[in-house]
Design a protein around this motif. Structure first.
Motif, mmCIF file in Angstrom:
data_model
loop_
_atom_site.group_PDB
_atom_site.id
_atom_site.type_symbol
_atom_site.label_atom_id
_atom_site.label_comp_id
_atom_site.label_asym_id
_atom_site.label_seq_id
_atom_site.Cartn_x
_atom_site.Cartn_y
_atom_site.Cartn_z
ATOM 1 N N LEU A 66 0.828 -1.203 0.000
ATOM 2 C CA LEU A 66 0.000 0.000 0.000
ATOM 3 C C LEU A 66 0.865 1.256 0.000
ATOM 4 O O LEU A 66 1.964 1.265 0.579
ATOM 5 N N ALA A 67 0.336 2.292 -0.620
ATOM 6 C CA ALA A 67 1.014 3.595 -0.566
ATOM 7 C C ALA A 67 1.118 4.026 0.897
ATOM 8 O O ALA A 67 0.172 3.861 1.664
ATOM 9 N N LEU A 68 2.247 4.538 1.280
ATOM 10 C CA LEU A 68 2.496 5.041 2.641
ATOM 11 C C LEU A 68 2.379 3.952 3.711
ATOM 12 O O LEU A 68 1.990 4.230 4.851
ATOM 13 N N LYS A 72 1.342 4.516 7.627
ATOM 14 C CA LYS A 72 0.052 3.986 8.087
ATOM 15 C C LYS A 72 0.270 3.056 9.278
ATOM 16 O O LYS A 72 -0.472 3.118 10.272
ATOM 17 N N THR A 111 -3.917 8.212 0.088
ATOM 18 C CA THR A 111 -2.582 8.408 -0.492
ATOM 19 C C THR A 111 -1.879 9.610 0.131
ATOM 20 O O THR A 111 -0.757 9.920 -0.240
ATOM 21 N N ASP A 112 -2.563 10.266 1.076
ATOM 22 C CA ASP A 112 -1.967 11.399 1.798
ATOM 23 C C ASP A 112 -2.506 11.355 3.226
ATOM 24 O O ASP A 112 -3.716 11.354 3.442
#
Length: 171
Positions: A66-68, A72, A111-112
């Motif tokens: 996953l992104a980040l 996370k 995503t942020d």
């Protein structure tokens, strides 16, 4: 505690509780402990209709792709220091959905993470996604469990257990 000991002289198994030996033809009872119905059914072949220790285990792993991912994971560990991505969440009948599970589902698609408070709804569409994911996961669990129960035997007890599980997940 119960201990089992093999007697090589007689070729028999002796059952002891502490230092006491249980004599032949004595009644032996078993305490299954505080187990949920899923484990009672899997290991012992029965379930209890009003089991105070019943819960469902929901696996929602945090995917390292996953992104980040690292951010996370760090955020979730800040919210719940005991959080481990590989461990299931326990959902008790009539109980609240674990807050860490809700936070996880809220941040998974993001995503942020700047300024994100995962302890409360992020947006209406995000919260709708969280609820849809929970509903899908619980429906999948229900179908898997009911399919397995029907393999055990197509009898009235299996049907009652399937209905009990379906009611559990509507709460």
């Amino acid at each position: 505690k119960v201990f089992y000991e093999f007697d090589t002289e007689t070729g028999s198994v002796k059952i002891k509780t502490g230092d006491e030996e249980i004599l032949k033809d004595s009644e032996v009872t078993l305490n299954y402990g505080p187990l949920p119905n899923s484990k009672l059914l899997l290991f012992y072949g029965f379930s209890l209709p009003n089991n105070a220790h019943d819960f469902a285990e929901l696996f929602v792993p945090l995917n390292p792709d996953l992104a980040l991912y690292s951010s996370k994971l760090e955020l979730l560990k800040t919210l719940s220091p005991t959080y481990l991505p590989s461990q299931p969440f326990q959902i008790k009948k009539g109980g609240a959905i674990p807050s860490t599970l809700l936070s996880l589902l809220r941040i998974m698609p993001l995503t942020d993470l700047e300024g994100v408070d995962a302890t409360s709804p992020i947006s209406d569409s995000n919260e709708l996604g969280v609820l849809s994911a929970l509903e899908g996961a619980l429906q999948g669990m229900s179908q898997a469990i009911s399919g397995n129960l029907l393999l055990v035997g197509d009898d009235r007890k299996a049907e009652e257990d399937v209905n009990s599980i379906a009611d559990y997940e509507k709460v």
